[in-house]
Enzyme design. Structure first.
Site, PDB file in Angstrom:
ATOM      1  N   HIS A 191       1.174   3.975   1.949  1.00 31.81           N
ATOM      2  CA  HIS A 191       1.510   4.785   3.158  1.00 31.81           C
ATOM      3  C   HIS A 191       3.258   5.113   2.981  1.00 31.81           C
ATOM      4  O   HIS A 191       4.011   3.850   2.611  1.00 31.81           O
ATOM      5  CB  HIS A 191       1.341   3.968   4.558  1.00 31.81           C
ATOM      6  CG  HIS A 191      -0.283   4.608   4.919  1.00 31.81           C
ATOM      7  ND1 HIS A 191      -0.887   3.586   5.439  1.00 31.81           N
ATOM      8  CD2 HIS A 191      -0.959   5.662   4.530  1.00 31.81           C
ATOM      9  CE1 HIS A 191      -2.241   4.039   5.837  1.00 31.81           C
ATOM     10  NE2 HIS A 191      -2.247   5.532   5.071  1.00 31.81           N
ATOM     11  N   ASP A 246       5.579   4.577   5.067  1.00 32.93           N
ATOM     12  CA  ASP A 246       6.640   3.851   5.583  1.00 32.93           C
ATOM     13  C   ASP A 246       6.975   2.519   4.788  1.00 32.93           C
ATOM     14  O   ASP A 246       7.693   1.593   5.061  1.00 32.93           O
ATOM     15  CB  ASP A 246       6.375   3.300   7.082  1.00 32.93           C
ATOM     16  CG  ASP A 246       4.917   2.972   7.056  1.00 32.93           C
ATOM     17  OD1 ASP A 246       4.061   3.331   6.588  1.00 32.93           O
ATOM     18  OD2 ASP A 246       4.692   1.811   8.076  1.00 32.93           O
ATOM     19  N   HIS A 247       6.095   2.434   3.805  1.00 32.75           N
ATOM     20  CA  HIS A 247       5.990   1.470   2.845  1.00 32.75           C
ATOM     21  C   HIS A 247       6.709   1.586   1.413  1.00 32.75           C
ATOM     22  O   HIS A 247       7.028   0.900   0.755  1.00 32.75           O
ATOM     23  CB  HIS A 247       4.804   0.681   2.700  1.00 32.75           C
ATOM     24  CG  HIS A 247       4.405   0.091   3.982  1.00 32.75           C
ATOM     25  ND1 HIS A 247       4.167  -1.396   4.306  1.00 32.75           N
ATOM     26  CD2 HIS A 247       3.849   0.589   5.114  1.00 32.75           C
ATOM     27  CE1 HIS A 247       3.915  -1.691   5.253  1.00 32.75           C
ATOM     28  NE2 HIS A 247       3.407  -0.432   6.230  1.00 32.75           N
ATOM     29  N   HIS A 284       0.843  -1.285  -0.181  1.00 30.43           N
ATOM     30  CA  HIS A 284       0.024   0.126  -0.034  1.00 30.43           C
ATOM     31  C   HIS A 284       0.727   1.471  -0.111  1.00 30.43           C
ATOM     32  O   HIS A 284       2.389   1.207  -0.011  1.00 30.43           O
ATOM     33  CB  HIS A 284      -0.918  -0.036   1.232  1.00 30.43           C
ATOM     34  CG  HIS A 284      -0.277   0.054   2.631  1.00 30.43           C
ATOM     35  ND1 HIS A 284       0.377  -0.926   3.152  1.00 30.43           N
ATOM     36  CD2 HIS A 284      -0.374   1.022   3.427  1.00 30.43           C
ATOM     37  CE1 HIS A 284       0.997  -0.542   4.256  1.00 30.43           C
ATOM     38  NE2 HIS A 284       0.362   0.579   4.666  1.00 30.43           N
ATOM     39  N   ASP A 302      -0.361  -3.827   5.551  1.00 30.59           N
ATOM     40  CA  ASP A 302      -1.226  -3.332   6.831  1.00 30.59           C
ATOM     41  C   ASP A 302      -2.597  -3.850   6.817  1.00 30.59           C
ATOM     42  O   ASP A 302      -3.291  -3.633   5.853  1.00 30.59           O
ATOM     43  CB  ASP A 302      -1.026  -2.027   6.956  1.00 30.59           C
ATOM     44  CG  ASP A 302       0.664  -1.784   7.416  1.00 30.59           C
ATOM     45  OD1 ASP A 302       1.402  -2.366   7.520  1.00 30.59           O
ATOM     46  OD2 ASP A 302       0.699  -0.301   7.538  1.00 30.59           O
ATOM     47  N   HIS A 312      -7.594  -1.778   5.467  1.00 31.43           N
ATOM     48  CA  HIS A 312      -6.749  -0.926   6.040  1.00 31.43           C
ATOM     49  C   HIS A 312      -7.317   0.767   5.724  1.00 31.43           C
ATOM     50  O   HIS A 312      -8.596   0.531   5.224  1.00 31.43           O
ATOM     51  CB  HIS A 312      -5.347  -0.881   5.374  1.00 31.43           C
ATOM     52  CG  HIS A 312      -4.442  -0.277   6.139  1.00 31.43           C
ATOM     53  ND1 HIS A 312      -4.224  -0.464   7.728  1.00 31.43           N
ATOM     54  CD2 HIS A 312      -3.193   0.495   5.898  1.00 31.43           C
ATOM     55  CE1 HIS A 312      -3.086   0.370   7.902  1.00 31.43           C
ATOM     56  NE2 HIS A 312      -2.479   0.909   6.855  1.00 31.43           N
ATOM     57  N   HIS A 330       6.463  -5.026  11.519  1.00 30.69           N
ATOM     58  CA  HIS A 330       5.832  -3.809  11.651  1.00 30.69           C
ATOM     59  C   HIS A 330       5.308  -3.737  13.115  1.00 30.69           C
ATOM     60  O   HIS A 330       4.381  -3.444  13.676  1.00 30.69           O
ATOM     61  CB  HIS A 330       4.494  -3.901  10.721  1.00 30.69           C
ATOM     62  CG  HIS A 330       3.940  -2.453  10.364  1.00 30.69           C
ATOM     63  ND1 HIS A 330       2.959  -2.046  11.131  1.00 30.69           N
ATOM     64  CD2 HIS A 330       3.951  -1.791   9.383  1.00 30.69           C
ATOM     65  CE1 HIS A 330       2.776  -0.771  10.803  1.00 30.69           C
ATOM     66  NE2 HIS A 330       3.230  -0.668   9.580  1.00 30.69           N
TER      67      HIS A 330
END
Length: 306
Positions: free
Chosen positions: A65, A67-68, A63, A211, A141, A269
């Site tokens: 976001h 942090d990914h 996805h 996530d 999510h 995570h």
């Protein structure tokens, strides 16, 4: 083959953990690496390993976001100078991934010296790469998030040469026929080749989750998996709080691996509120609640897939 966890922190990096990046090394079956998510400073983490960016052939993003995906620009551009020239890279991820990559490369005036293909995915998509089957499943999510189920090809058994020789079949090109085919006709006689081979091995089933909070698609993705890599932002505490933020609680993850008969669970995570002491204590508690082998990964944790 092995799984290498380069980043295991949730949301933000810590002094001990980088943000989400996981590598699947396909050696010795294939001389290449696959990456699952690409958190900030992923290329710096790679410098601490023997991984070569030039052998990175596929990146799967769960996805969008930060942090990914915030490590993607660095990995994509540095690959040009680290053995990636003229070697195609394929990038998979949700709608919007192409816009993100194109925008970053355009604004920074970055030029890649290799072909880059970006495939935007949806639930139920299936791909076959080098006889490896990939199935995409939508998760639950705050934004579109996906998991990837990887099924490796079955491997044939080895020839039992002593049996062939005892049958009067001398070593030669015909041995290749016995290895590749179910039946071989030789001098008018039909041989079932399984009688001259050791048992083959079923291909391993690996699942990499983005996530998510609990959802129905998780179950089908994880079913009978040999290894599941799953987020667990909440290793203890309030289950409802984890769901409020669209993440998984340890009870959710243990229920998933139990119902799916999963053999090995790698948790990543991990929230930065947990210290190393907390994690060791919680892991001991977790392993009393399940028959599945569980490990809470830290950065550079490696798991050999036999």
């Amino acid at each position: 083959m092995k799984i290498i966890c380069l980043g295991t922190s949730a949301g933000l990096p810590t002094k001990e953990r980088n943000t989400q990046t996981t590598i699947l090394s396909l050696n010795p079956l294939y001389n290449e690496y696959w990456m699952f998510d690409c958190g900030e400073a992923a290329q710096h983490q790679i410098l601490h390993t023997s991984i070569k960016l030039g052998r990175l052939t596929h990146i799967f993003i769960s996805h969008l976001h930060g942090d990914h995906i915030f490590g993607l620009p660095g990995v994509l551009t540095s690959r040009s100078f680290q053995g990636g020239q003229d070697k195609k890279l394929t990038l998979y991820g949700p709608t919007g991934l192409k816009q993100f990559v194109d925008t970053v490369l355009t604004i920074s005036c970055s030029h890649l010296n290799y072909p880059l293909e970006i495939i935007e995915i949806d639930h139920g998509d299936e791909f076959v790469i080098n006889d490896i089957e990939i199935t995409v499943g939508a998760l639950k999510h705050g934004i579109p998030s996906f998991g990837y189920r990887i099924v490796m090809p079955d491997t044939a058994g080895n020839l039992i040469k002593e049996k062939l020789i005892a049958e009067g079949i001398a070593p030669g090109p015909v041995y290749k026929e016995f290895k590749l085919h179910e039946q071989v006709t030789l001098n008018g006689k039909i041989y079932n080749t399984k009688d001259f081979k050791t048992a083959g091995k079923k291909g391993k089933k690996l699942v990499f989750f983005g996530d998510t909070m609990p959802c129905e698609n998780e179950v089908s993705l994880a079913e009978n998996a040999d290894v599941v890599v799953h987020e667990c932002t909440y290793l203890d505490g309030d289950v409802e709080l984890s769901h409020k933020y669209c993440h998984s609680h340890i009870d959710d993850v243990l229920s998933l691996v139990s119902s799916g008969s999963v053999k090995k669970l790698i948790i990543n995570h991990v929230s930065n509120r947990y210290t190393t002491k907390d994690i060791n204590r919680l892991l001991a508690e977790i392993n009393t609640k399940t028959e599945c082998e569980v490990f809470i990964a830290d950065d550079f944790y490696e798991y050999d897939i036999e």
